[in-house]
Design an enzyme around this catalytic site. Structure first.
Site, short mmCIF file in Angstrom:
data_model
loop_
_atom_site.label_atom_id
_atom_site.label_comp_id
_atom_site.label_asym_id
_atom_site.label_seq_id
_atom_site.Cartn_x
_atom_site.Cartn_y
_atom_site.Cartn_z
N TYR A 10 1.09 -1.15 -0.11
CA TYR A 10 0.03 0.22 0.17
C TYR A 10 0.67 1.41 0.53
O TYR A 10 0.73 2.55 0.54
CB TYR A 10 -1.10 0.00 1.08
CG TYR A 10 -1.98 -1.43 1.35
CD1 TYR A 10 -2.08 -2.43 1.18
CD2 TYR A 10 -3.62 -0.57 1.07
CE1 TYR A 10 -3.07 -3.24 1.42
CE2 TYR A 10 -4.19 -1.35 1.11
CZ TYR A 10 -4.02 -2.75 1.34
OH TYR A 10 -5.15 -3.43 1.05
N LYS A 29 4.78 -14.47 4.57
CA LYS A 29 5.40 -15.93 3.85
C LYS A 29 6.80 -15.48 3.70
O LYS A 29 7.01 -15.30 2.83
CB LYS A 29 4.32 -14.97 2.51
CG LYS A 29 5.22 -15.93 1.04
CD LYS A 29 3.83 -17.07 1.51
CE LYS A 29 4.06 -17.91 0.42
NZ LYS A 29 3.39 -19.56 0.79
N ASP A 89 -0.51 -18.64 2.96
CA ASP A 89 -1.28 -19.54 2.56
C ASP A 89 -1.51 -20.37 3.65
O ASP A 89 -3.24 -21.17 3.43
CB ASP A 89 -0.67 -19.77 1.51
CG ASP A 89 0.62 -20.62 1.28
OD1 ASP A 89 0.67 -19.81 2.65
OD2 ASP A 89 1.09 -20.96 0.98
N ASP A 109 -4.76 -7.58 5.13
CA ASP A 109 -6.46 -7.14 4.61
C ASP A 109 -6.92 -8.78 4.25
O ASP A 109 -8.51 -9.01 4.38
CB ASP A 109 -6.16 -6.12 2.94
CG ASP A 109 -6.52 -6.10 2.33
OD1 ASP A 109 -7.47 -5.84 2.93
OD2 ASP A 109 -7.47 -6.53 0.85
C1 IPM Z 1 -10.62 -2.42 4.18
C2 IPM Z 1 -10.02 -2.37 2.30
C3 IPM Z 1 -9.52 -1.40 1.58
C4 IPM Z 1 -8.00 -2.30 1.35
C5 IPM Z 1 -9.21 -0.83 0.72
C6 IPM Z 1 -11.19 -0.08 0.18
C7 IPM Z 1 -8.84 -0.10 0.04
O1 IPM Z 1 -10.12 -3.55 1.79
O2 IPM Z 1 -10.20 -1.82 4.46
O3 IPM Z 1 -9.86 -3.50 4.32
O4 IPM Z 1 -7.48 -2.56 0.36
O5 IPM Z 1 -7.12 -2.09 3.05
MN MN Z 2 -10.00 -5.64 2.90
#
Ligand code: IPM
Ligand code: MN
Length: 380
Positions: free
Chosen positions: A148, A218, A251, A275
């Site tokens: 991210y 991982k 996984d 996530d």
């Molecule tokens: C979450 C969502 C977000 C992320 C998206 C909406 C950008 O999936 O908060 O888990 O990927 O973090």
């Molecule tokens: Mn998410």
């Protein structure tokens, strides 16, 4: 009454419904918070798709300023689209200006360094959607780094390809690929970012009487970053000898979590893996209608359901607000209003257990509002 004599509320809370069902679920949550009589001022903030289309910014500067001046925020949901599709929806005068859509929630996390993404996943008794009973997991997801980070290239600049050719042997596998046909997204993690999320997971285990922290990674393949994360976890664990630590590949944990969810307690992971396992774990306790979440930093925390904006249900007041109500419970805890937080969780648990009021996902036909009202009615 002029400004100076006006009674100041104890808390300032930014109220950010955003798009789609974000509005529905926040409306229902407001009913519940009002019943709790929290000494708070709720201040609306503009955020979402409409501001992208009209102003070229889904998180306008005025909303960032608002967030600088509040104790916490409740956030609904946001519609996101890929870069090219997003550009096509801009008003004509903003098109072709090089504006790039970036998810406002990801931006909030990064601007305000909301490094802990806390996602409890509990199977409340009586929820017909529980995958198994008594599941009680707490996920700590690093919230600012990793894939991210936004450090990515498509196409890849020639200078970067040159440096990679020099510094990375494996890059030779891509040497004949035209740079316009190559994309690179960097997974960037820091020692500081890893240590603080791992420490937060262990601290939580200590203060909440939890027995074990499982580190998800991982490290066998993504050695530089995931390997470092695992090494740091082993170091941090030294400071928490009374808490058991184990670790698992991401996984494999997907299989084990499904098979033996009760073997797990607190889980910690880097951003993207966190996530992914968040959605898996949320589904085991009722799906996205139950997935609550806090994005927590030192000064600010933003609470949100982990579901999206579900445009097809927008404004129908049909979806389940429990994920948002439980996120509000997390907000109360963060503000130090733990008694109110416990009361809210208790009220929600009772409504689930009784099974008289159920939204469509739970097999019922009650509305978003009716669910909010039923929970509020349990709070005296
Ligand atoms: C979450 C969502 C977000 C992320 C998206 C909406 C950008 O999936 O908060 O888990 O990927 O973090
Ligand atoms: Mn998410």
């Amino acid at each position: 009454m002029n400004e100076s004599t006006k009674q100041q509320s104890k808390y300032r809370i930014a109220w950010l419904p955003g798009d789609g069902i974000g509005v529905d679920v926040l409306d229902a949550t407001k009913i519940v918070l009002d019943k709790l009589i929290l000494n708070a001022e709720y201040i609306h903030g503009d955020i979402g798709w409409e501001f992208w289309c009209r102003e070229g910014d889904a998180l306008p500067e005025r909303t960032i300023e608002l967030l600088e001046n509040v104790d916490a925020a409740m956030f609904g949901a946001i519609t996101s689209k890929p870069v090219k599709a997003a550009e096509l929806e801009l008003v004509p005068e903003l098109q072709g200006n090089g504006l790039i859509y970036r998810s406002p929630i990801v931006r909030m996390r990064q601007i305000f360094d909301l490094y802990t993404c806390l996602r409890p996943c509990k199977a409340y008794a009586g929820n017909p959607l529980n995958y198994k009973e008594d599941i009680d997991l707490v996920i700590f997801r690093e919230n600012t780094e990793d894939l991210y980070s936004g450090v990515e290239f498509n196409p890849v600049p020639a200078e970067l390809a040159e440096v990679l050719t020099k510094l990375s042997k494996p890059f030779a596998a891509f040497k004949d690929v035209p740079l316009t046909e190559l994309s690179i997204s960097n997974k960037v993690i820091t020692h500081k970012g890893s240590e603080r999320i791992i420490r937060a997971a262990f601290e939580f285990a200590r203060t909440h009487g939890r027995k074990k922290v499982t580190v998800i990674h991982k490290a066998n393949v993504v050695r530089a970053t995931e390997g470092m994360f695992l090494d740091i976890a082993r170091e941090v664990h030294q400071d928490f000898p009374e808490i058991e630590m184990d670790d698992a590949n991401v996984d494999a944990i997907c299989m084990w979590l499904l098979k033996n969810p009760k073997n797990y307690d607190v889980l910690v992971a880097t951003n993207m893996f966190g996530d992914i396992i968040s959605d898996l774990a949320a589904q085991m306790v009722g799906g996205l209608g139950f997935g609550c979440s806090g994005n927590i930093g030192q000064k600010l925390a933003v609470f949100e359901p982990s579901h999206g904006s579900a445009p097809k249900y927008a404004g129908l007041y049909k979806v389940n607000p429990i994920a948002t109500v439980l996120s509000a419970k997390m907000m109360l805890d963060w503000l130090g209003e733990t008694e109110k937080g416990a009361a809210l969780e208790q009220a929600t648990a009772e409504v689930i257990k009784e099974g008289k009021v159920r939204t469509y996902d739970m097999g019922g036909s009650n509305s978003t509002f009716e669910m909010g009202e039923a929970i509020a009615a349990k709070l005296c």
